[in-house]
Scaffold this active site. Structure first.
Site, PDB file in Angstrom:
ATOM      1  N   SER A  53       0.846  -1.185   0.000  1.00  0.00           N
ATOM      2  CA  SER A  53       0.000   0.000   0.000  1.00  0.00           C
ATOM      3  C   SER A  53       0.885   1.240   0.000  1.00  0.00           C
ATOM      4  O   SER A  53       2.112   1.153   0.028  1.00  0.00           O
ATOM      5  CB  SER A  53      -0.912   0.009   1.234  1.00  0.00           C
ATOM      6  N   LYS A  54       0.253   2.396  -0.020  1.00  0.00           N
ATOM      7  CA  LYS A  54       1.004   3.650  -0.089  1.00  0.00           C
ATOM      8  C   LYS A  54       1.958   3.831   1.084  1.00  0.00           C
ATOM      9  O   LYS A  54       2.969   4.518   0.957  1.00  0.00           O
ATOM     10  CB  LYS A  54       0.025   4.831  -0.155  1.00  0.00           C
TER      11      LYS A  54
END
Length: 474
Positions: A241-242
Site C-alpha cells: 500500500s502507499k
C-alpha cells in the site's frame, strides 16, 4: 487446448485510478505468456462502474502500459460499450431458467447478512426470490441460479487443483437494479467472446473463479485456463500500500526509474529462472513460463529495485539517457547546452546515480556557473596557500594536448606540480574540485576537465581565485 489454438491472454483493469505495481505485474505476466507462446495479448478497460471510472484513469493506464513496453495486439476494448451484449446474455439465462429476478432491497439483504453471521452461518443469499418467478421490474436485480449440489474444480496453472462445494457458493447478482451487469458476469461474457484462452490475474480473484466457471458452463462457453498469481506484500508482510512507498507505476517514472528496471523487478516478484537476476525483454519472452511462478506472496524490496535501476542507468545508451533526462533537467531549470555536452554529463555521472532524479540533482555544476561552494570543504581547501600551486596545475593541464588529457597524464601533472610547490596532492586536487564543481566529491577530475572544456575551466578557476582574494580582503 489443441496445438492449433492460439494462446490469447488479456489484461482488464478498471479505470478507477492509476496503474499500480500489482496490476502492472499481472499485465506483465499475461503479456509475457502470450509472447512466449506466440499468442495474442488483448487490453480491455472494464469501465462499467460509471461513477468511479474516469477518462483520466484510462489515459494513465494506457500511458503506463506504453511506458513499460507492454504493447497490446487488440484493443483497448471498453466494457461499457458492450453492455447491450451483456444484457442479451443475462436475458438468455433468464429465458432458460438459469437466472431469476430478485427484488430484495439493499436493507433487507444487509439484515439477512447480519442474521446469518449472528447465527454462525455463511452470509450468502438465502434464496428468497429464487422460486417466485418474478417478472422484470424497475426495482429488480437479476441473480444467477447457482448449482446447489456437487462441486466445481479449478485447475489453476499456478495454485494447482482447488475444489469448491457448490452449496457454499452464492446466487450472485449478474445484473444490478440499474440495468448494468456486474463484474463477475461481464468478465465471463467478454473473455468468452474475445476467445481468451488463459486468464492470468491476481489471486484476490480466486474466489470468483468457481462462480465464473459455472457461468461459462451455463452460457455454453468454453472455460479458459486460469492462473492466479500471489499478491505483493510490503516488508512487514502486509498487502502493498502507499505506506510502503509509491505504488503507482507512473510515480516511479516521475522519480527517475527506467521502465526496463521496473519490468525486470516486477517479473522477479514471484517468478524465477535459476539464480538469474537481470533479464532483457527478449530473454524474458524466451524463458517465461507459468510453471515457474511461485504460489506464495512476493515481498516488495525497494532497495532491490534501486539496485536494478542503477544497473540499467549504467547500461543505457547515452543518447537515450539524455532524452530520459530532459524532463528532470527542465524541472530544475537547467539549460541544455547541446546534446554532445549533455552526453558527456550523463556519462560522467551515470555510474553514481541510482535514479534519473539523482543524476539530475548531481549534475547542477555542469549547467550552472554561479554555484555555491561547500562551506566546510571551502574553509579547508580553498585557501591562498594552495591557490598558487592549483593555478600552476591548471596552466600545466591547459598545455596538455586534448588527446593526452587522460586520467594518468592529469594525475602526473598534479603530482609534478605538488612536488614542485611542496604541497600535498590531495590539497591541490580538492582545490580544483571545489573550484570547478563546488563540491568535495564529484566525478574524476579527468572526466570533469574533458567535459567542461578549457573555457569553463578557466572561468571557474578565476572565480575561485577571486573568492579567495575577496575573503582575504574582508
Amino acid at each position: 487446448m489443441s496445438e492449433e489454438e492460439t494462446v490469447r491472454t488479456r489484461f482488464a483493469p478498471s479505470p478507477t485510478g492509476f496503474l499500480h505495481i500489482g496490476g502492472a505485474r499481472t499485465a506483465l505476466f499475461a503479456w509475457l505468456y502470450a509472447r512466449h507462446c506466440n499468442g495474442r495479448f488483448i487490453l480491455r478497460i472494464e469501465d462499467t462502474d460509471q461513477i468511479r471510472s474516469t477518462e483520466e484513469s484510462t489515459k494513465a493506464i494506457l500511458d503506463a502500459m506504453t511506458w513499460l513496453g507492454l504493447n497490446w495486439d487488440e484493443g483497448p476494448f471498453f466494457q461499457a460499450e458492450r453492455v447491450d451484449i451483456h444484457r442479451a446474455m443475462v436475458q438468455k439465462l433468464v429465458d432458460e431458467g438459469k437466472a431469476y429476478f430478485c427484488v430484495c432491497t439493499p436493507e433487507e439483504l444487509e439484515d439477512k447478512r447480519k442474521k446469518a453471521l449472528s447465527e454462525g452461518r455463511k452470509p450468502k443469499y438465502d434464496g428468497t426470490c429464487r422460486d417466485k418467478n418474478l417478472p422484470r421490474s424497475a426495482d429488480a436485480a437479476v441473480r444467477f441460479r447457482c448449482l446447489q449440489t456437487g462441486t466445481t474444480t479449478v485447475h489453476d496453472l499456478v495454485k494447482g487443483v482447488i475444489t469448491y462445494h457448490n452449496e457454499e457458493l452464492d446466487d450472485l447478482i449478474i445484473e444490478r437494479r440499474d440495468g448494468y451487469p456486474t463484474y463477475n458476469f461481464a468478465v465471463v461474457v467478454d473473455d468468452a467472446l474475445m476467445d481468451i484462452t488463459h486468464v492470468i490475474r491476481g489471486d484476490d480473484h480466486l474466489n470468483n473463479t468457481p462462480r465464473q466457471i459455472l457461468l461459462y458452463e451455463a452460457l455454453g462457453y468454453k472455460v479458459p485456463q486460469f492462473g492466479h498469481v500471489s499478491m505483493i506484500m510490503g516488508s512487514d508482510k502486509a498487502r502493498l500500500s502507499k505506506r510502503h512507498g509509491a505504488t503507482s507505476v507512473m510515480a516511479y517514472k516521475e522519480m527517475g526509474y527506467l521502465p526496463e528496471a521496473i519490468v525486470n523487478y516486477l517479473v522477479r516478484l514471484g517468478w524465477s529462472y535459476g539464480d538469474q537476476e537481470i533479464f532483457s525483454l527478449a530473454e524474458l519472452i524466451r524463458v517465461f513460463t507459468l510453471e515457474s511462478v511461485g504460489k506464495s506472496a512476493a515481498v516488495f524490496n525497494p532497495e532491490k529495485l534501486l539496485w536494478l535501476n542503477q544497473h540499467y542507468i549504467k547500461e543505457c545508451d547515452a543518447d537515450r539517457l539524455v532524452d530520459e533526462m530532459l524532463p528532470f533537467w527542465k524541472k530544475l531549470e537547467y539549460t541544455l547546452m547541446d546534446r554532445d555536452y549533455a552526453k558527456c554529463v550523463v556519462n560522467d555521472l551515470r555510474t553514481r546515480a541510482k535514479t534519473l532524479a539523482d543524476l539530475a540533482e548531481s549534475s547542477g555544476f555542469y549547467f550552472q556557473e554561479d554555484f555555491e561552494y561547500d562551506e566546510k570543504a571551502a574553509m579547508k581547501f580553498l585557501r591562498a596557500e594552495i591557490a598558487e600551486s592549483a593555478l600552476a596545475s591548471v596552466a600545466a593541464i591547459a598545455n596538455l594536448p586534448k588527446s593526452d588529457r587522460n586520467k594518468e597524464n592529469i594525475e602526473a601533472v598534479l603530482r609534478d606540480t605538488a612536488a614542485k610547490h611542496g604541497k600535498a596532492l590531495k590539497d591541490i586536487a580538492q582545490w580544483l574540485r571545489l573550484a570547478w564543481t563546488g563540491k568535495p566529491t564529484s566525478p574524476g577530475l579527468d572526466e570533469v576537465i574533458l567535459t567542461l572544456g578549457d573555457e569553463r575551466l578557466k572561468r571557474r578557476t578565476d572565480r575561485a581565485d577571486r573568492y579567495i582574494r575577496d575573503k582575504l580582503q574582508a
